[in-house]
Design a protein around this motif. Structure first.
Motif, short mmCIF file in Angstrom:
data_model
loop_
_atom_site.label_atom_id
_atom_site.label_comp_id
_atom_site.label_asym_id
_atom_site.label_seq_id
_atom_site.Cartn_x
_atom_site.Cartn_y
_atom_site.Cartn_z
N LEU A 126 0.83 -1.20 0.00
CA LEU A 126 0.00 0.00 0.00
C LEU A 126 0.87 1.26 0.00
N ILE A 127 1.88 1.28 0.86
CA ILE A 127 2.80 2.42 0.89
C ILE A 127 3.49 2.56 -0.46
N GLY A 128 3.91 1.43 -1.04
CA GLY A 128 4.55 1.44 -2.34
C GLY A 128 3.63 1.99 -3.42
N LEU A 129 2.36 1.61 -3.38
CA LEU A 129 1.40 2.07 -4.38
C LEU A 129 1.19 3.58 -4.30
N VAL A 130 1.04 4.09 -3.09
CA VAL A 130 0.88 5.55 -2.92
C VAL A 130 2.13 6.27 -3.42
N MET A 131 3.30 5.70 -3.13
CA MET A 131 4.55 6.26 -3.63
C MET A 131 4.56 6.31 -5.15
N ARG A 146 12.63 17.43 -10.80
CA ARG A 146 12.02 16.11 -10.88
C ARG A 146 12.76 15.10 -10.01
N ASN A 147 14.07 15.03 -10.15
CA ASN A 147 14.87 14.07 -9.40
C ASN A 147 14.75 14.31 -7.90
N GLY A 148 14.77 15.59 -7.51
CA GLY A 148 14.67 15.92 -6.09
C GLY A 148 13.36 15.47 -5.48
N LYS A 149 12.26 15.72 -6.20
CA LYS A 149 10.94 15.34 -5.67
C LYS A 149 10.76 13.82 -5.68
N MET A 150 11.31 13.15 -6.68
CA MET A 150 11.20 11.69 -6.72
C MET A 150 11.98 11.06 -5.57
N ILE A 151 13.17 11.58 -5.30
CA ILE A 151 13.96 11.08 -4.18
C ILE A 151 13.23 11.33 -2.87
N ARG A 152 12.62 12.52 -2.75
CA ARG A 152 11.83 12.83 -1.54
C ARG A 152 10.69 11.84 -1.37
N ASP A 153 9.97 11.55 -2.45
CA ASP A 153 8.84 10.62 -2.37
C ASP A 153 9.29 9.23 -1.94
N LEU A 155 12.11 8.35 -0.31
CA LEU A 155 12.62 8.34 1.06
C LEU A 155 11.48 8.44 2.07
N THR A 156 10.45 9.23 1.75
CA THR A 156 9.29 9.36 2.64
C THR A 156 8.57 8.02 2.78
N ALA A 157 8.38 7.33 1.66
CA ALA A 157 7.72 6.03 1.69
C ALA A 157 8.56 5.00 2.45
N ALA A 170 11.59 -0.79 4.63
CA ALA A 170 12.05 0.29 3.75
C ALA A 170 12.65 -0.23 2.45
N LEU A 171 13.44 -1.29 2.53
CA LEU A 171 14.09 -1.81 1.33
C LEU A 171 13.09 -2.48 0.39
#
Length: 258
Positions: A126-131, A146-153, A155-157, A170-171
């Motif tokens: 579920l967390i992966g899907l929202v990510m 783009r890269n910054g926001k994707m990395i943020r998403d 890492l948050t997930a 996490a992994l």
């Protein structure tokens, strides 16, 4: 892979379900029988002098757990494929949420004393899907933004999965991310996925010595190589019902042999 040949998504799902069942059979039943076989006249026998029956059970346990390593990478891949092909990702998320809630009792009781501190694998998905939804929203951007926001998403997930201690944590979320990022390119998916799975093996072996077997999870990419891009025949609810049901049945079986 030519359309119509190879393995459909539903065929891969059945392989992963079988792998998962054998993994849980090993961890929930066979390992318990192994521990009982190590007890002789109330004494826990260890080392080279353990009974032959215990040695055979431990070998069976390892074989079942090795086979079980295939399941998660295949399910992670199918999650990405499901996200790419679904017409309504939110309904997909709702389905995962409700079955994660339903499955939690079967996951917690009566598997282990610390299972209440961990959450079942559907929460990871579920967390992966929202990510994945957020990653897709960032794709129209370019360059560093783009890269910054994707990395943020990502890492948050990963942090969320770690905090709730969902299965594969996490992994597991990171594996879902790289399978999505390199979608459509099997070689890159396999290479990046292997790096994540090797890292997962190192981390799990540091925590649990026996989990060196996690390295066998890379064999999942052998099956994924034969994916033909088709959904195949099958009901999408089979896995959702199978997951809590098989945990419940194995849990009850274990309680009967205690």
């Amino acid at each position: 892979m030519t359309k119509g040949r190879g393995l459909s998504a539903n065929a891969l799902k059945m392989i992963a379900m079988g792998s998962m069942f054998l993994d849980h059979l090993g961890s929930g039943i066979v390992y318990h029988l192994y521990l009982e076989a190590c007890m002789v006249d109330g004494v826990d026998i260890v080392g080279d002098i353990i009974p032959e029956e215990a040695k055979r059970l431990h070998l069976l346990y390892q074989i079942l757990r090795i086979i079980g390593r295939i399941a998660f990478p295949v399910f992670a891949y199918l999650l990405v494929e499901g996200f790419l092909h679904t017409s309504n990702w939110l309904n997909y998320a709702k389905r995962l949420f409700w079955f994660a809630v339903i499955s939690e009792a079967a996951y917690d009781v009566p598997w282990s004393a610390d299972s209440f501190l961990r959450q079942n694998v559907l929460w990871t998905f579920l967390i992966g899907l929202v990510m994945l939804h957020h990653l897709r929203l960032e794709e129209h951007l370019a360059g560093r933004q783009r890269n910054g926001k994707m990395i943020r998403d990502i890492l948050t997930a990963m942090l969320m999965a770690f905090l709730i201690q969902s299965d594969y944590s996490a992994l597991g979320v990171l594996l879902i991310a790289v399978l999505y990022i390199y979608r459509g390119n099997y070689r890159r998916q396999a290479a990046a996925g292997t790096v994540v799975l090797v890292l997962m093996t190192v981390v799990q072996t540091m925590l649990y010595r026996m989990m060196w077997i996690q390295i066998f999870s890379v064999l999942a990419f052998v099956f994924l190589y034969f994916y033909n891009g088709e959904r195949g025949r099958g009901n999408k609810y089979v896995f959702y019902v199978f997951y809590p049901l098989h945990l419940l049945i194995l849990g009850l079986c274990r309680s009967l042999i205690d």
